[in-house]
Motif scaffolding. Structure first.
Motif, short mmCIF file in Angstrom:
data_model
loop_
_atom_site.label_atom_id
_atom_site.label_comp_id
_atom_site.label_asym_id
_atom_site.label_seq_id
_atom_site.Cartn_x
_atom_site.Cartn_y
_atom_site.Cartn_z
N TYR A 4 0.85 -1.18 0.00
CA TYR A 4 0.00 0.00 0.00
C TYR A 4 0.89 1.24 0.00
CZ TYR A 4 -3.22 -3.60 1.51
OH TYR A 4 -3.95 -4.76 1.60
N LYS A 47 -4.67 -1.81 7.48
CA LYS A 47 -5.01 -1.07 8.69
C LYS A 47 -4.02 0.06 8.95
CE LYS A 47 -6.09 -1.56 13.48
NZ LYS A 47 -5.45 -1.74 14.69
N LYS A 50 -4.60 2.87 6.35
CA LYS A 50 -5.78 3.70 6.65
C LYS A 50 -5.54 4.60 7.85
CE LYS A 50 -9.51 1.02 4.64
NZ LYS A 50 -10.79 0.35 4.89
N SER A 51 -4.79 4.13 8.84
CA SER A 51 -4.53 4.98 10.00
C SER A 51 -3.63 6.16 9.65
CB SER A 51 -3.94 4.17 11.15
OG SER A 51 -2.63 3.76 10.85
N ASN A 54 -5.92 8.62 7.81
CA ASN A 54 -6.85 9.30 8.72
C ASN A 54 -6.15 10.32 9.61
OD1 ASN A 54 -9.24 8.15 7.83
ND2 ASN A 54 -8.94 6.33 9.09
N TYR A 60 -3.79 14.51 2.48
CA TYR A 60 -3.87 13.29 1.67
C TYR A 60 -4.10 13.62 0.20
CZ TYR A 60 -5.87 8.94 -0.14
OH TYR A 60 -6.15 7.83 -0.89
N SER A 63 -3.56 7.27 -3.23
CA SER A 63 -2.96 6.04 -2.75
C SER A 63 -3.02 4.98 -3.84
CB SER A 63 -3.70 5.54 -1.50
OG SER A 63 -5.05 5.31 -1.82
N ILE A 80 -7.03 3.11 -2.28
CA ILE A 80 -7.56 2.69 -0.99
C ILE A 80 -8.87 3.44 -0.74
CG2 ILE A 80 -7.18 2.72 1.50
CD1 ILE A 80 -4.19 2.55 0.92
N LYS A 81 -9.92 2.68 -0.38
CA LYS A 81 -11.21 3.28 -0.03
C LYS A 81 -11.28 3.37 1.49
CE LYS A 81 -13.09 0.72 -3.82
NZ LYS A 81 -13.56 -0.63 -4.02
N LEU A 82 -11.49 4.56 2.02
CA LEU A 82 -11.55 4.72 3.46
C LEU A 82 -12.86 4.20 4.03
CD1 LEU A 82 -9.94 8.22 3.91
CD2 LEU A 82 -8.94 5.99 4.34
N LYS A 83 -13.93 4.26 3.27
CA LYS A 83 -15.21 3.73 3.71
C LYS A 83 -15.57 2.56 2.81
CE LYS A 83 -17.09 8.13 5.31
NZ LYS A 83 -16.51 8.23 6.54
N ASN A 86 -12.29 -2.91 0.54
CA ASN A 86 -11.19 -2.79 -0.41
C ASN A 86 -10.97 -4.10 -1.16
OD1 ASN A 86 -9.75 -0.08 -0.24
ND2 ASN A 86 -10.08 -0.60 1.90
#
Length: 100
Positions: A4, A47, A50-51, A54, A60, A63, A80-83, A86
């Motif tokens: 990622y 994980k 995403k952290s 966020n 941002y 990605s 990368i989809k935050l919501k 994936n």
């Protein structure tokens, strides 16, 4: 293996627990707080990616998820989809269903 890569508009600080080499004592230190400052980060966990995003959402930019096979071939799986999920499906492989 998936990789990622995260891009930011300007350098941001990423703090994590890791290992580093102490040049004064010439020994490795384990499980210490480390800090990186960069505008591009590459991690191997969704994980963690995403952290990082966020924590620095206002800076941002984009990605990229890259799937790498053992023979060196790679495939770009998108952003990368935050919501949401994936999960992706890679065509022309033995993969039968969408997977991480």
């Amino acid at each position: 293996m998936k990789q990622y890569t995260i891009y930011f508009t300007e350098p941001v600080v990423h703090r994590y627990i890791g290992d580093r080499f102490n040049r004064e004592t010439k020994k490795w230190e384990y499980d210490v707080e480390c800090e990186d400052i960069s505008d591009t980060f590459t991690v191997y966990s969704l994980k963690a990616a995403k952290s990082i995003i966020n924590e620095n959402l206002e800076k941002y930019k984009s990605s990229c998820i890259t799937k790498i096979w053992s023979n060196g071939d790679w495939e770009n799986l998108g952003e990368i989809k935050l919501k949401g999920s994936n999960k992706t499906f890679v065509a022309n492989t033995r993969q039968k269903k969408a997977n991480y």
